[in-house]
Motif scaffolding. Structure first.
Motif, PDB file in Angstrom:
ATOM      1  N   LEU A  90      17.421   3.352  10.353  1.00  0.00           N
ATOM      2  CA  LEU A  90      17.437   3.460  11.561  1.00  0.00           C
ATOM      3  C   LEU A  90      15.955   3.921  12.238  1.00  0.00           C
ATOM      4  O   LEU A  90      15.764   3.669  13.358  1.00  0.00           O
ATOM      5  N   ILE A  91      15.231   4.202  11.168  1.00  0.00           N
ATOM      6  CA  ILE A  91      13.516   4.469  11.691  1.00  0.00           C
ATOM      7  C   ILE A  91      13.065   3.222  12.446  1.00  0.00           C
ATOM      8  O   ILE A  91      12.077   3.243  13.063  1.00  0.00           O
ATOM      9  N   TYR A  92      13.723   1.982  11.967  1.00  0.00           N
ATOM     10  CA  TYR A  92      12.855   0.859  12.376  1.00  0.00           C
ATOM     11  C   TYR A  92      13.457   0.417  13.870  1.00  0.00           C
ATOM     12  O   TYR A  92      12.919  -0.515  14.407  1.00  0.00           O
ATOM     13  N   MET A  93      14.289   1.381  14.117  1.00  0.00           N
ATOM     14  CA  MET A  93      14.783   0.898  15.592  1.00  0.00           C
ATOM     15  C   MET A  93      13.429   1.592  16.710  1.00  0.00           C
ATOM     16  O   MET A  93      13.331   1.578  17.994  1.00  0.00           O
ATOM     17  N   SER A 144       0.956  -1.285   0.101  1.00  0.00           N
ATOM     18  CA  SER A 144      -0.105  -0.040   0.070  1.00  0.00           C
ATOM     19  C   SER A 144       0.902   1.289  -0.018  1.00  0.00           C
ATOM     20  O   SER A 144       1.918   1.107   0.026  1.00  0.00           O
ATOM     21  N   CYS A 145       0.176   2.515  -0.063  1.00  0.00           N
ATOM     22  CA  CYS A 145       1.035   3.579   0.016  1.00  0.00           C
ATOM     23  C   CYS A 145       1.624   3.519   1.139  1.00  0.00           C
ATOM     24  O   CYS A 145       2.976   4.227   1.196  1.00  0.00           O
ATOM     25  N   GLY A 146       1.248   3.385   2.392  1.00  0.00           N
ATOM     26  CA  GLY A 146       1.962   3.335   3.785  1.00  0.00           C
ATOM     27  C   GLY A 146       3.213   2.325   3.753  1.00  0.00           C
ATOM     28  O   GLY A 146       4.219   2.720   4.283  1.00  0.00           O
ATOM     29  N   THR A 147       2.900   1.137   3.151  1.00  0.00           N
ATOM     30  CA  THR A 147       4.168   0.311   3.256  1.00  0.00           C
ATOM     31  C   THR A 147       5.168   0.962   2.151  1.00  0.00           C
ATOM     32  O   THR A 147       6.458   0.631   2.656  1.00  0.00           O
ATOM     33  N   TYR A 148       5.027   1.339   1.069  1.00  0.00           N
ATOM     34  CA  TYR A 148       6.037   2.009   0.317  1.00  0.00           C
ATOM     35  C   TYR A 148       6.569   3.364   1.015  1.00  0.00           C
ATOM     36  O   TYR A 148       7.772   3.427   0.716  1.00  0.00           O
ATOM     37  N   CYS A 149       6.096   3.882   1.662  1.00  0.00           N
ATOM     38  CA  CYS A 149       6.432   5.154   2.359  1.00  0.00           C
ATOM     39  C   CYS A 149       7.195   4.666   3.501  1.00  0.00           C
ATOM     40  O   CYS A 149       8.424   5.112   3.788  1.00  0.00           O
ATOM     41  N   GLU A 150       7.089   3.545   4.297  1.00  0.00           N
ATOM     42  CA  GLU A 150       7.777   2.990   5.173  1.00  0.00           C
ATOM     43  C   GLU A 150       9.104   2.642   4.840  1.00  0.00           C
ATOM     44  O   GLU A 150      10.286   2.827   5.204  1.00  0.00           O
ATOM     45  N   GLY A 151       9.101   2.026   3.354  1.00  0.00           N
ATOM     46  CA  GLY A 151      10.243   1.349   2.860  1.00  0.00           C
ATOM     47  C   GLY A 151      11.123   2.398   2.229  1.00  0.00           C
ATOM     48  O   GLY A 151      12.491   2.620   2.715  1.00  0.00           O
ATOM     49  N   CYS A 152      10.611   3.711   1.962  1.00  0.00           N
ATOM     50  CA  CYS A 152      11.503   4.841   1.445  1.00  0.00           C
ATOM     51  C   CYS A 152      11.991   5.552   2.608  1.00  0.00           C
ATOM     52  O   CYS A 152      13.194   6.124   2.496  1.00  0.00           O
ATOM     53  N   THR A 157       7.149  -1.913  11.671  1.00  0.00           N
ATOM     54  CA  THR A 157       6.670  -2.011  10.270  1.00  0.00           C
ATOM     55  C   THR A 157       5.357  -2.331  10.315  1.00  0.00           C
ATOM     56  O   THR A 157       4.840  -3.114  11.369  1.00  0.00           O
ATOM     57  N   HIS A 158       4.564  -2.366   9.152  1.00  0.00           N
ATOM     58  CA  HIS A 158       3.254  -2.623   9.111  1.00  0.00           C
ATOM     59  C   HIS A 158       3.255  -4.134   8.999  1.00  0.00           C
ATOM     60  O   HIS A 158       2.373  -4.762   9.698  1.00  0.00           O
ATOM     61  N   TYR A 159       4.287  -4.934   8.624  1.00  0.00           N
ATOM     62  CA  TYR A 159       4.386  -6.292   8.667  1.00  0.00           C
ATOM     63  C   TYR A 159       4.528  -6.794   9.996  1.00  0.00           C
ATOM     64  O   TYR A 159       3.877  -7.841  10.848  1.00  0.00           O
ATOM     65  N   GLU A 160       5.430  -6.247  10.928  1.00  0.00           N
ATOM     66  CA  GLU A 160       5.350  -6.366  12.299  1.00  0.00           C
ATOM     67  C   GLU A 160       4.149  -6.431  13.140  1.00  0.00           C
ATOM     68  O   GLU A 160       3.777  -7.057  14.021  1.00  0.00           O
ATOM     69  N   LYS A 161       3.479  -5.112  12.794  1.00  0.00           N
ATOM     70  CA  LYS A 161       2.295  -4.982  13.534  1.00  0.00           C
ATOM     71  C   LYS A 161       1.316  -5.962  13.135  1.00  0.00           C
ATOM     72  O   LYS A 161       0.421  -6.357  14.093  1.00  0.00           O
ATOM     73  N   THR A 162       1.098  -6.510  12.158  1.00  0.00           N
ATOM     74  CA  THR A 162       0.294  -7.377  11.415  1.00  0.00           C
ATOM     75  C   THR A 162       0.702  -8.905  12.178  1.00  0.00           C
ATOM     76  O   THR A 162      -0.333  -9.659  12.675  1.00  0.00           O
ATOM     77  N   LEU A 163       1.852  -9.122  12.350  1.00  0.00           N
ATOM     78  CA  LEU A 163       2.275 -10.405  12.990  1.00  0.00           C
ATOM     79  C   LEU A 163       1.927 -10.397  14.458  1.00  0.00           C
ATOM     80  O   LEU A 163       1.541 -11.433  15.000  1.00  0.00           O
ATOM     81  N   ARG A 164       1.771  -9.095  15.130  1.00  0.00           N
ATOM     82  CA  ARG A 164       1.348  -8.939  16.551  1.00  0.00           C
ATOM     83  C   ARG A 164      -0.166  -9.103  16.582  1.00  0.00           C
ATOM     84  O   ARG A 164      -0.637 -10.134  17.435  1.00  0.00           O
ATOM     85  N   LYS A 165      -0.914  -8.826  15.691  1.00  0.00           N
ATOM     86  CA  LYS A 165      -2.243  -9.042  15.742  1.00  0.00           C
ATOM     87  C   LYS A 165      -2.490 -10.515  15.580  1.00  0.00           C
ATOM     88  O   LYS A 165      -3.539 -11.181  16.225  1.00  0.00           O
ATOM     89  N   ILE A 166      -1.654 -11.230  14.543  1.00  0.00           N
ATOM     90  CA  ILE A 166      -2.203 -12.726  14.431  1.00  0.00           C
ATOM     91  C   ILE A 166      -1.527 -13.290  15.703  1.00  0.00           C
ATOM     92  O   ILE A 166      -2.316 -14.301  15.940  1.00  0.00           O
ATOM     93  N   SER A 167      -0.440 -13.189  16.336  1.00  0.00           N
ATOM     94  CA  SER A 167      -0.371 -13.817  17.611  1.00  0.00           C
ATOM     95  C   SER A 167      -1.251 -13.584  18.676  1.00  0.00           C
ATOM     96  O   SER A 167      -1.856 -14.665  19.348  1.00  0.00           O
ATOM     97  N   LYS A 168      -2.011 -12.491  18.842  1.00  0.00           N
ATOM     98  CA  LYS A 168      -2.968 -12.125  19.664  1.00  0.00           C
ATOM     99  C   LYS A 168      -4.625 -12.866  19.198  1.00  0.00           C
ATOM    100  O   LYS A 168      -5.018 -13.472  19.982  1.00  0.00           O
TER     101      LYS A 168
END
Length: 165
Positions: free
Chosen positions: A108-111, A92-100, A115-126
């Motif tokens: 360093l922003i990932y510290m 999506s636009c958001g994920t492409y912006c995250e990458g840019c 990411t969208h993927y990490e947030k979704t994996l957390r939702k999956i765990s819940k």
């Protein structure tokens, strides 16, 4: 040294598997080799590669779980997991912006942010935890988060309960 140990473990696993019933997935599951593997008190739901390499699991109820859980409940759980993984991999636009932004900041922003993927994996765990609490644990089953198995399989552990044969 480490490589030799890994080869030894792999050969030992292969020897043990061969001595317990042929060693092929079809022998272990009693059916479709691409769908289900059973090992002791565990059932493994395999990935479905029919639509490519995106994360998607087979929705067919394994024969080993027949009578332990309703087919529609099992299929609803797997379908919802498949929807979560499709959402995680969606561009999506958001994920492409995250990458840019990550590229511009030398990642360093990932510290500082997920990411969208990490947030979704957390939702999956819940989701998996809530499904276990509401549906699977009362029936003597435990659904294991697929991320613990490298997104290769969904593991379902069958607990021994008194009165079950």
């Amino acid at each position: 040294m480490v490589r030799r140990h890994c080869v030894h473990v792999r050969c030992e696993f292969r020897r043990r598997t061969m001595s317990q019933g042929g060693g092929t997935p079809s022998a272990a599951s009693g059916g479709n080799p691409t769908n289900i593997l059973q090992h002791g008190g565990k059932v493994f739901i395999q990935r479905d590669y029919s639509d490519g390499t995106s994360v998607k699991f087979h929705t067919r109820l394994p024969a080993e779980l027949d009578g332990m859980i309703e087919r529609h409940v099992f299929e609803a759980t797997i379908n919802r997991l498949n929807e979560f993984y499709a959402e995680a991999e969606e561009g999506s636009c958001g994920t492409y912006c995250e990458g840019c932004i990550g590229c511009i900041t030398a990642y360093l922003i990932y510290m500082c942010s997920e990411t969208h993927y990490e947030k979704t994996l957390r939702k999956i765990s819940k989701f998996v935890a809530s499904q276990n609490e509401r549906i699977y644990n009362p029936k003597g089953l435990q659904l294991i988060d697929p991320t613990f198995r490298g997104l290769r399989v969904i593991e379902i552990t069958i607990f021994d309960r008194p009165g079950r044969t």
